[in-house]
Motif scaffolding. Structure first.
Motif, mmCIF file in Angstrom:
data_model
loop_
_atom_site.group_PDB
_atom_site.id
_atom_site.type_symbol
_atom_site.label_atom_id
_atom_site.label_comp_id
_atom_site.label_asym_id
_atom_site.label_seq_id
_atom_site.Cartn_x
_atom_site.Cartn_y
_atom_site.Cartn_z
ATOM 1 N N THR A 53 -3.724 -1.303 -10.837
ATOM 2 C CA THR A 53 -3.837 -1.776 -9.463
ATOM 3 C C THR A 53 -2.728 -1.128 -8.646
ATOM 4 O O THR A 53 -1.750 -0.608 -9.190
ATOM 5 N N ASN B 191 0.855 -1.180 0.000
ATOM 6 C CA ASN B 191 0.000 0.000 0.000
ATOM 7 C C ASN B 191 0.897 1.237 0.000
ATOM 8 O O ASN B 191 2.115 1.129 -0.119
ATOM 9 N N ARG C 186 5.462 -5.297 -11.019
ATOM 10 C CA ARG C 186 4.668 -5.339 -9.793
ATOM 11 C C ARG C 186 5.601 -4.925 -8.668
ATOM 12 O O ARG C 186 6.568 -5.628 -8.361
ATOM 13 N N GLU D 73 -0.430 -2.313 -7.154
ATOM 14 C CA GLU D 73 0.865 -2.997 -7.229
ATOM 15 C C GLU D 73 1.565 -2.820 -8.573
ATOM 16 O O GLU D 73 2.699 -3.258 -8.744
ATOM 17 N N SER D 74 0.906 -2.176 -9.545
ATOM 18 C CA SER D 74 1.456 -2.151 -10.901
ATOM 19 C C SER D 74 2.003 -0.784 -11.298
ATOM 20 O O SER D 74 1.526 0.256 -10.849
ATOM 21 N N SER E 217 -5.855 -8.015 -6.098
ATOM 22 C CA SER E 217 -5.721 -6.565 -6.158
ATOM 23 C C SER E 217 -6.969 -5.928 -6.750
ATOM 24 O O SER E 217 -7.499 -6.391 -7.760
ATOM 25 N N THR E 218 -7.431 -4.860 -6.123
ATOM 26 C CA THR E 218 -8.553 -4.087 -6.646
ATOM 27 C C THR E 218 -8.072 -3.240 -7.813
ATOM 28 O O THR E 218 -7.001 -2.624 -7.749
ATOM 29 N N SER E 219 -8.827 -3.191 -8.893
ATOM 30 C CA SER E 219 -8.477 -2.330 -10.027
ATOM 31 C C SER E 219 -9.153 -0.980 -9.874
ATOM 32 O O SER E 219 -10.247 -0.873 -9.323
ATOM 33 N N PHE E 220 -8.456 0.049 -10.350
ATOM 34 C CA PHE E 220 -8.926 1.417 -10.211
ATOM 35 C C PHE E 220 -9.298 1.995 -11.571
ATOM 36 O O PHE E 220 -8.836 1.534 -12.612
ATOM 37 N N LYS F 84 -7.299 -2.032 -0.594
ATOM 38 C CA LYS F 84 -6.733 -2.186 -1.929
ATOM 39 C C LYS F 84 -6.819 -3.619 -2.450
ATOM 40 O O LYS F 84 -6.431 -3.900 -3.574
ATOM 41 N N TYR F 85 -7.320 -4.535 -1.632
ATOM 42 C CA TYR F 85 -7.424 -5.946 -2.022
ATOM 43 C C TYR F 85 -8.778 -6.502 -1.594
ATOM 44 O O TYR F 85 -9.359 -6.064 -0.611
#
Length: 319
Positions: free
Chosen positions: A129, A45, A279, A131-132, A257-260, A243-244
């Motif tokens: 996400t 995060n 990532r 993480e990306s 992972s949640t996508s935005f 976020k997950y």
């Protein structure tokens, strides 16, 4: 009296299981905005613009350590038993690549443009996400001193498919710059990070003015990367949202992972161009070219949508 006792009992678990951690510079005690917080398990995060991160024992029940980093600082690992109120990072300037040109140039220049490519097909988009990170290479124009004045960021806000409605807040993104190391993103260049928000209703190409940052392209080029930090709250600050999401699978509960939004449209155009992704909490932050070697099962790669065609407006100086 009974009501007060009841409220105290309800609030107490929250106080026990959730605690704010402030990340600061060890020399001046100033907050470090948007520090990266890795959980050590491929997830992570970010702190907010005040260097604050809310750690919840309930939300992160399987986490016993945090790994905290930021541009220009030495990474620090901490145990969360007990949860510290403040984490001090030590400046490490030597980790940053030298900025080739840091002062504004004077004299005559010509304006040049690298066109951004976008589309409205949501099935041909990268899902951002937490993480990306996505990076593309920019080179000098005609070998002359070249400043990036504006970045043109293709986005897809899904306005044709989905009504945002109430409660839709802007998304916070970050632009970072890396040296070109043999065609791959190398060490981070010490230009100031650019943190900005994209409104929920924005669509097609987002025009980001970075002229005041004095970003000049080195002789062998530089990579500009785009990274999502998360949604903002009503005050326009980074929201400490989940976020997950947890999904039950045959292998047990997995954190996905949640996508935005907005989405990042990838394109079939510019086939010789290469887009790099990584990532940031996984695989030692290794950059990989976005092709079959990264993920042969990716629908984007299978359909030829392999590039994020970020554009720019340049100032090209005569001397």
């Amino acid at each position: 009296m009974k009501l007060l006792r009841y409220l105290f009992i309800c609030i107490l678990p929250v106080c026990i299981t959730a605690q704010n951690i402030v990340i600061v510079d060890s020399l001046n005690n100033e907050p470090i905005p948007f520090a990266t917080i890795s959980f050590g398990n491929g997830l992570g995060n970010f702190a907010d613009d005040d260097g604050m991160f809310t750690f919840s024992a309930k939300k992160y029940a399987d986490i016993d350590s945090l790994y905290i980093s930021a541009m220009g600082y030495t990474e620090k690992a901490i145990a969360i038993d007990p949860v510290p109120e403040k984490v001090r990072l030590r400046p490490e300037v030597s980790q940053l690549s030298e900025v080739v040109v840091s002062a504004p140039k004077e004299g005559k220049f010509k304006t040049r443009k690298r066109k951004a490519t976008t589309h409205s097909d949501i099935f041909a988009c990268w899902l951002p996400t937490v993480e990306s990170e996505v990076a593309v290479l920019f080179k000098r124009t005609d070998g002359k001193p070249t400043q990036i004045a504006r970045l043109l960021l293709p986005i897809n806000a899904e306005t044709q498919y989905k009504s945002k409605g109430k409660g839709a807040f802007p998304t916070l993104f970050r632009i970072q710059f890396y040296e070109n190391k043999g065609g791959l993103p190398g060490m981070q260049i010490g230009y100031e990070e650019v943190v900005f928000s994209i409104p929920a209703e924005a669509d097609k190409v987002f025009d980001l003015n970075v002229a005041e940052k004095s970003i000049f392209i080195p002789e062998n080029g530089l990579f500009a990367s785009l990274q999502v930090l998360g949604y903002t709250n009503k005050a326009g600050r980074l929201a400490q949202t989940k976020k997950y999401r947890e999904v039950k699978t045959p292998r047990g509960v997995q954190k996905i992972s949640t996508s935005f939004r907005p989405l990042l449209p990838f394109t079939k155009e510019t086939p010789t161009q290469k887009t790099y992704v990584r990532r940031i909490f996984f695989n030692n932050k290794k950059w990989q070219v976005f092709d079959k070697t990264y993920n042969k099962n990716s629908k984007l790669i299978q359909t030829g949508h392999r590039n994020y065609n970020m554009g720019a407006i340049f100032k090209v100086y005569e001397n």
